[in-house]
Scaffold this motif. Structure first.
Motif, PDB file in Angstrom:
ATOM      1  N   SER A 201       0.823  -1.145  -0.149  1.00 18.77           N
ATOM      2  CA  SER A 201       0.171   0.018  -0.019  1.00 18.77           C
ATOM      3  C   SER A 201       0.956   1.221   0.050  1.00 18.77           C
ATOM      4  CB  SER A 201      -0.943  -0.018   1.257  1.00 18.77           C
ATOM      5  OG  SER A 201      -1.820  -0.950   1.166  1.00 18.77           O
ATOM      6  N   LEU A 202       1.983   1.208   0.747  1.00 17.84           N
ATOM      7  CA  LEU A 202       2.810   2.377   0.760  1.00 17.84           C
ATOM      8  C   LEU A 202       3.643   2.466  -0.695  1.00 17.84           C
ATOM      9  CD1 LEU A 202       4.467   2.134   4.539  1.00 17.84           C
ATOM     10  CD2 LEU A 202       3.308   4.081   3.616  1.00 17.84           C
ATOM     11  N   TYR A 203       3.866   1.515  -1.145  1.00 21.63           N
ATOM     12  CA  TYR A 203       4.495   1.576  -2.784  1.00 21.63           C
ATOM     13  C   TYR A 203       3.454   2.229  -3.663  1.00 21.63           C
ATOM     14  CZ  TYR A 203       6.065   0.500  -7.199  1.00 21.63           C
ATOM     15  OH  TYR A 203       6.459   0.336  -8.462  1.00 21.63           O
ATOM     16  N   GLN A 204       2.279   1.795  -3.538  1.00 22.86           N
ATOM     17  CA  GLN A 204       1.296   2.324  -4.394  1.00 22.86           C
ATOM     18  C   GLN A 204       0.971   3.818  -4.226  1.00 22.86           C
ATOM     19  OE1 GLN A 204      -2.161  -0.300  -3.865  1.00 22.86           O
ATOM     20  NE2 GLN A 204      -1.321  -1.752  -5.104  1.00 22.86           N
ATOM     21  N   LEU A 205       1.045   4.159  -2.741  1.00 22.04           N
ATOM     22  CA  LEU A 205       0.727   5.514  -2.612  1.00 22.04           C
ATOM     23  C   LEU A 205       2.050   6.276  -2.971  1.00 22.04           C
ATOM     24  CD1 LEU A 205      -0.634   7.457  -0.818  1.00 22.04           C
ATOM     25  CD2 LEU A 205       0.337   6.860   1.105  1.00 22.04           C
ATOM     26  N   ALA A 206       3.217   5.915  -2.797  1.00 17.58           N
ATOM     27  CA  ALA A 206       4.446   6.653  -3.296  1.00 17.58           C
ATOM     28  C   ALA A 206       4.349   6.832  -4.814  1.00 17.58           C
ATOM     29  CB  ALA A 206       5.563   5.981  -2.988  1.00 17.58           C
ATOM     30  N   ASP A 294       5.466   9.976 -23.323  1.00 22.69           N
ATOM     31  CA  ASP A 294       4.672  10.625 -22.501  1.00 22.69           C
ATOM     32  C   ASP A 294       4.878  11.793 -21.628  1.00 22.69           C
ATOM     33  OD1 ASP A 294       6.089   9.369 -20.842  1.00 22.69           O
ATOM     34  OD2 ASP A 294       4.540   7.858 -20.048  1.00 22.69           O
ATOM     35  N   GLY A 295       6.234  11.987 -21.893  1.00 19.96           N
ATOM     36  CA  GLY A 295       7.099  13.251 -20.995  1.00 19.96           C
ATOM     37  C   GLY A 295       7.619  13.001 -19.760  1.00 19.96           C
ATOM     38  N   THR A 296       7.546  11.527 -19.317  1.00 14.08           N
ATOM     39  CA  THR A 296       8.058  11.195 -18.209  1.00 14.08           C
ATOM     40  C   THR A 296       9.320  10.653 -18.320  1.00 14.08           C
ATOM     41  OG1 THR A 296       7.305   9.036 -18.414  1.00 14.08           O
ATOM     42  CG2 THR A 296       5.808  10.352 -17.152  1.00 14.08           C
ATOM     43  N   GLU A 297      10.323  10.680 -17.200  1.00 19.27           N
ATOM     44  CA  GLU A 297      11.868  10.153 -17.171  1.00 19.27           C
ATOM     45  C   GLU A 297      11.647   8.614 -17.155  1.00 19.27           C
ATOM     46  OE1 GLU A 297      14.636  12.033 -17.683  1.00 19.27           O
ATOM     47  OE2 GLU A 297      13.449  13.705 -18.410  1.00 19.27           O
ATOM     48  N   GLY A 298      12.527   7.884 -17.835  1.00 21.10           N
ATOM     49  CA  GLY A 298      12.536   6.544 -17.706  1.00 21.10           C
ATOM     50  C   GLY A 298      13.692   5.943 -18.824  1.00 21.10           C
ATOM     51  N   ALA A 299      13.403   4.554 -19.087  1.00 20.95           N
ATOM     52  CA  ALA A 299      14.388   4.004 -20.109  1.00 20.95           C
ATOM     53  C   ALA A 299      13.738   4.134 -21.389  1.00 20.95           C
ATOM     54  CB  ALA A 299      14.436   2.386 -19.728  1.00 20.95           C
ATOM     55  N   ILE A 300      14.376   4.717 -22.418  1.00 21.06           N
ATOM     56  CA  ILE A 300      14.052   4.814 -23.632  1.00 21.06           C
ATOM     57  C   ILE A 300      14.701   3.920 -24.455  1.00 21.06           C
ATOM     58  CG2 ILE A 300      13.663   7.594 -23.487  1.00 21.06           C
ATOM     59  CD1 ILE A 300      16.567   7.699 -24.777  1.00 21.06           C
ATOM     60  N   ASP A 301      15.422   3.015 -24.180  1.00 20.76           N
ATOM     61  CA  ASP A 301      15.854   1.906 -24.602  1.00 20.76           C
ATOM     62  C   ASP A 301      16.463   0.841 -23.696  1.00 20.76           C
ATOM     63  OD1 ASP A 301      16.452   0.235 -26.600  1.00 20.76           O
ATOM     64  OD2 ASP A 301      18.173   1.467 -27.401  1.00 20.76           O
ATOM     65  N   GLY A 302      16.133  -0.460 -23.881  1.00 15.29           N
ATOM     66  CA  GLY A 302      16.631  -1.460 -22.718  1.00 15.29           C
ATOM     67  C   GLY A 302      15.956  -0.906 -21.650  1.00 15.29           C
ATOM     68  N   GLY A 303      16.504  -1.405 -20.477  1.00 16.98           N
ATOM     69  CA  GLY A 303      15.845  -1.398 -19.041  1.00 16.98           C
ATOM     70  C   GLY A 303      16.924  -1.779 -17.901  1.00 16.98           C
ATOM     71  N   VAL A 304      16.464  -1.516 -16.756  1.00 16.49           N
ATOM     72  CA  VAL A 304      16.839  -1.906 -15.383  1.00 16.49           C
ATOM     73  C   VAL A 304      16.218  -3.338 -15.182  1.00 16.49           C
ATOM     74  CG1 VAL A 304      17.207  -1.663 -12.932  1.00 16.49           C
ATOM     75  CG2 VAL A 304      17.168   0.335 -14.546  1.00 16.49           C
ATOM     76  N   VAL A 305      17.097  -4.459 -15.097  1.00 18.61           N
ATOM     77  CA  VAL A 305      16.790  -5.584 -14.795  1.00 18.61           C
ATOM     78  C   VAL A 305      16.836  -6.071 -13.420  1.00 18.61           C
ATOM     79  CG1 VAL A 305      16.942  -8.157 -15.748  1.00 18.61           C
ATOM     80  CG2 VAL A 305      17.174  -6.084 -17.372  1.00 18.61           C
ATOM     81  N   LEU A 378      13.315  -2.656  -5.141  1.00 16.06           N
ATOM     82  CA  LEU A 378      14.179  -2.278  -6.340  1.00 16.06           C
ATOM     83  C   LEU A 378      13.549  -1.104  -7.178  1.00 16.06           C
ATOM     84  CD1 LEU A 378      16.835  -3.031  -7.727  1.00 16.06           C
ATOM     85  CD2 LEU A 378      15.585  -4.652  -8.911  1.00 16.06           C
ATOM     86  N   LYS A 379      12.333  -1.324  -7.380  1.00 13.15           N
ATOM     87  CA  LYS A 379      11.669  -0.373  -8.364  1.00 13.15           C
ATOM     88  C   LYS A 379      11.773   1.122  -7.773  1.00 13.15           C
ATOM     89  CE  LYS A 379       8.116   0.787 -11.449  1.00 13.15           C
ATOM     90  NZ  LYS A 379       7.900   0.199 -12.819  1.00 13.15           N
ATOM     91  N   ARG A 380      11.533   1.267  -6.449  1.00 16.44           N
ATOM     92  CA  ARG A 380      11.693   2.589  -5.864  1.00 16.44           C
ATOM     93  C   ARG A 380      12.889   3.036  -5.786  1.00 16.44           C
ATOM     94  NH1 ARG A 380       8.579   6.016  -5.145  1.00 16.44           N
ATOM     95  NH2 ARG A 380       9.361   6.930  -3.359  1.00 16.44           N
ATOM     96  N   THR A 381      14.109   2.338  -5.536  1.00 13.11           N
ATOM     97  CA  THR A 381      15.467   2.636  -5.525  1.00 13.11           C
ATOM     98  C   THR A 381      16.247   2.870  -6.592  1.00 13.11           C
ATOM     99  OG1 THR A 381      16.214   0.339  -4.690  1.00 13.11           O
ATOM    100  CG2 THR A 381      15.493   1.736  -3.079  1.00 13.11           C
TER     101      THR A 381
END
Length: 539
Positions: A201-206, A294-305, A378-381
C-alpha cells in the motif's frame, strides 16, 4: 475552529456540586493551574490541522487540508484555462479535500481537454443542481472563486501543496488501517502478511498518490492503449515492448510488454537459464535513460533488470554473463584455465559491465510475498523495467498442498507484473512425460504441477534443442549407414535451438529458431539461408 465548544466547562465555571465538595485551596489550585482540555490539544498549525473536541473522550482529528489553496487554484483555472496545463501533471480531482472543489475541477478539466472554455458562466450549466454548491451560495460561488484569484504565478505551488496534503490524508488513513488490522488478532492474518500488505500500500501511495486504484474509465484505458500503439508506430512498426535483443523473438512477441507474465519452460539442459540470462543481459546492456513520449523520465531503450536466481548463486550467474560478453568458455572461467589474451579480454568485459543495471538476488526459497516486496523496493530505489525469476517451482507459497501453492505463486507473479507495470519472465520446469514421447517437443500440457501456470501466463514459451536428444542416439561404430545418417542430422541440428511459443494472449503462436553456442552459453539470431548471399552456381 480553535474555539472551545460551549458544552465544555471552563475552569472558572466549575459546577456547584463539584466545587462545594472540595476545599477552597484545592479548587483554587485547579482553577489557577489546570490546562483546559480544549487548549491541551489545540491546533499546531493552520490549514486544518488537529483540533480537539472537549465533548468527546477521544480527540476528533480534522484531516490536513487547505481550502484556501484549493480556492486559489480553481480561481486561477477559471480565470485562465492555460493554467491547467501547468498543474495537470501534479494533481487530479481526487487530491481535493472539498467534494465541491473536486467536482468543479473534474468539469473544468474535462472541458479544457476538449478545447472548450471553462469559466464560471460555462460551469454554471453543469452545476446548477449540485447540492454541495448550493450550500456554498450556488453559481455565485464560481464567480467568487474567479474574482478572488490573485495571480496565476504561484499555481504550481498551490497544486503541490494540495497534492502534499492529499498524500498526508492518505498516510493517515493507511496508518489507521494498519493499526486496526494489527489490533485484531486473527489466525488467518499473520503479522508478516500484514507487513507485506502495508509495504504494498505504501508503494502504491508513493507511485500513484493513492493506496488503491479502483475503477478506471474506458476513456483513460483507450488513451493508454493509443499511447502504446503510438510508441510502436514511432519505432517504425517494430514493437511497443522492451527488446529481448533477439530479432526473430522480438518479431514474434512484439517485445516484452508491461504487465505481462511470460513463462519460459523446458526440460533440464535445454538452456532455460541461459536464454533468460541472455535476455536479461541484452536488456540491461541496451539501457538508455531519457524522456519518454509521454513526457516522463525513464528507459527509452533497454531497461533496468532484476534477476531472482533461486537456483544458482549470483557469482555463477555473473560468470555466465561474463562468458557471453568475453566469448570465453564458462568452463575455462570457472577453472581459471585461460591464456593471457583471454584473461585480458575477461577483465575488459568485467570493466565494461560495471555500470550495467542488472541486479541479482540469489536468496534461496523466497516466499512469493517477500519476492514481491523486494521487487517493489528495487523499483523504488533503482527503477525496474524487467524482472526475471529462475525458477517458479523454487518459490514458496502459503497453501497446504503443492498444486494450490504453485497456483498461488503464479497468481502472485502475475500480480507483480500488473502492480509494477513491468514484464515478468518466470522460468518453469516441465514434467518427465516429455521424455516418453517420440517427438520431444514440449506442449502446454507438460507444464509441471499446476494448470494455473498456463492460465495466469500471457505468454508461454518452450526452449527445445533437438541436438541434445539426437546426440544421445549415436549409433555404434559398426553401423556405418546409420552413422552417416546420424552425422548428417547432427550437422543440420548443430548450434541450433527452437523457442516454441505455445500461448500468446495478444499475438500468434509459432516457433522461433535461434542459434546456440554451448561453449559461451549464448543464444543469438540465426542467419537464414536467404541472408547468406547468393551461391556461386547462381552466377
Amino acid at each position: 475552529m480553535n474555539d472551545i465548544p460551549p458544552s465544555a466547562p471552563l475552569p472558572d465555571e466549575m459546577p456547584d456540586h463539584i466545587s462545594s465538595e472540595m476545599p477552597d485551596e484545592m479548587a483554587h489550585d485547579m482553577v489557577g493551574d489546570a490546562v483546559p482540555v480544549g487548549q491541551a490539544l489545540a491546533p499546531i498549525g493552520q490549514s486544518g490541522m488537529a483540533v480537539a473536541s472537549a465533548t468527546n473522550v477521544e480527540a476528533a482529528i480534522e484531516l490536513p487540508h487547505s481550502v484556501e489553496a484549493e480556492q486559489q487554484l480553481l480561481g486561477a483555472i477559471l480565470t485562465n484555462n492555460d493554467v491547467y496545463d501547468r498543474i495537470a501533471s501534479i494533481i487530479n480531482a481526487t487530491h481535493f479535500y472539498d467534494p465541491v472543489h473536486t467536482r468543479i475541477y473534474e468539469i473544468a478539466a474535462a472541458r479544457i481537454s476538449k478545447n472548450a472554455l471553462a469559466s464560471p458562466v460555462t460551469l454554471k450549466a453543469f452545476m446548477e443542481d449540485d447540492e454541495g454548491l448550493k450550500e456554498l451560495g450556488g453559481p455565485a460561488y464560481l464567480a467568487k472563486l474567479a474574482g478572488a484569484s490573485i495571480s496565476a504565478f504561484a499555481v504550481r505551488d498551490y497544486a503541490q501543496m494540495i497534492y502534499d496534503l492529499a498524500i498526508r490524508r492518505e498516510l493517515i488513513a493507511l496508518g489507521q488501517s494498519i493499526a486496526d488490522k494489527a489490533r485484531r488478532v486473527d489466525v488467518a492474518s499473520e503479522p508478516k502478511e500484514q507487513i507485506v500488505e502495508a509495504e504494498q500500500s505504501l508503494y502504491q501511495l508513493a507511485e500513484q498518490g493513492q493506496t488503491e486504484s479502483g475503477f478506471k474509465s474506458f476513456l483513460k484505458a483507450v488513451t493508454e492503449a493509443v499511447n502504446v500503439t503510438n510508441e510502436a508506430y514511432q519505432r517504425g512498426g517494430g514493437m511497443a515492448g522492451v527488446s529481448t535483443g533477439l530479432a526473430d523473438l522480438d518479431k514474434q512477441l512484439g517485445g516484452l510488454h508491461p504487465s505481462d507474465l511470460l513463462i519460459l519452460a523446458g526440460r533440464p539442459s535445454m538452456g532455460k537459464t541461459s536464454l533468460a540470462t541472455n535476455i536479461a543481459f541484452n536488456v540491461a546492456k541496451a539501457y538508455k535513460k531519457g524522456t519518454k513520449p509521454d513526457g516522463t523520465e525513464g528507459a527509452i531503450d533497454g531497461g533496468v533488470v532484476g534477476f531472482f536466481s533461486l537456483e544458482m548463486s549470483a557469482e555463477q550467474l555473473a560468470g555466465r554473463v561474463l562468458a557471453e560478453a568475453s566469448e570465453i568458455s564458462s568452463h575455462k572461467i570457472r577453472q581459471g584455465d585461460m591464456t593471457e589474451g583471454e584473461f585480458r579480454r575477461f577483465v575488459q568485459a568485467a570493466k565494461d559491465l560495471e555500470s550495467c543495471p542488472l541486479f541479482i538476488d540469489d536468496t534461496p526459497a523466497l516466499p512469493i510475498s517477500q519476492l514481491a516486496a523486494r521487487a517493489r523496493r528495487l523499483k523504488r530505489t533503482h527503477g525496474l523495467d524487467v524482472l526475471v525469476i529462475d525458477y517458479l517451482q523454487l518459490c514458496r507459497g502459503m497453501a497446504e498442498n503443492r498444486v494450490n501453492e504453485i497456483a498461488e505463486i503464479s497468481m502472485g507473479m502475475k500480480a507483480i507484473a500488473k502492480e509494477l507495470q513491468i514484464p515478468v519472465i518466470a522460468l518453469s520446469q516441465l514434467s518427465r512425460q516429455v521424455e516418453n514421447r517420440d517427438d520431444k517437443r514440449p506442449q502446454l500440457s507438460d507444464l509441471r504441477e499446476s494448470g494455473s501456470i498456463e492460465q495466469d501466463a500471457d505468454v508461454v514459451m518452450f526452449v527445445f534443442r533437438e541436438e541434445y536428444y539426437k546426440e544421445r542416439e549415436k549409433p555404434g561404430d559398426h553401423e556405418l549407414d546409420k552413422m552417416e545418417e546420424w552425422k548428417t542430422a547432427m550437422e543440420r541440428l548443430h548450434a541450433k535451438a527452437e523457442v516454441i511459443v505455445g500461448k500468446q494472449r495478444h499475438g500468434p503462436i509459432g516457433t522461433v529458431e535461434l542459434s546456440f553456442t554451448a561453449e559461451f552459453t549464448r543464444f543469438g539470431n540465426l542467419a537464414k539461408e536467404w541472408q547468406n548471399g547468393p551461391r556461386e552456381d547462381e552466377y
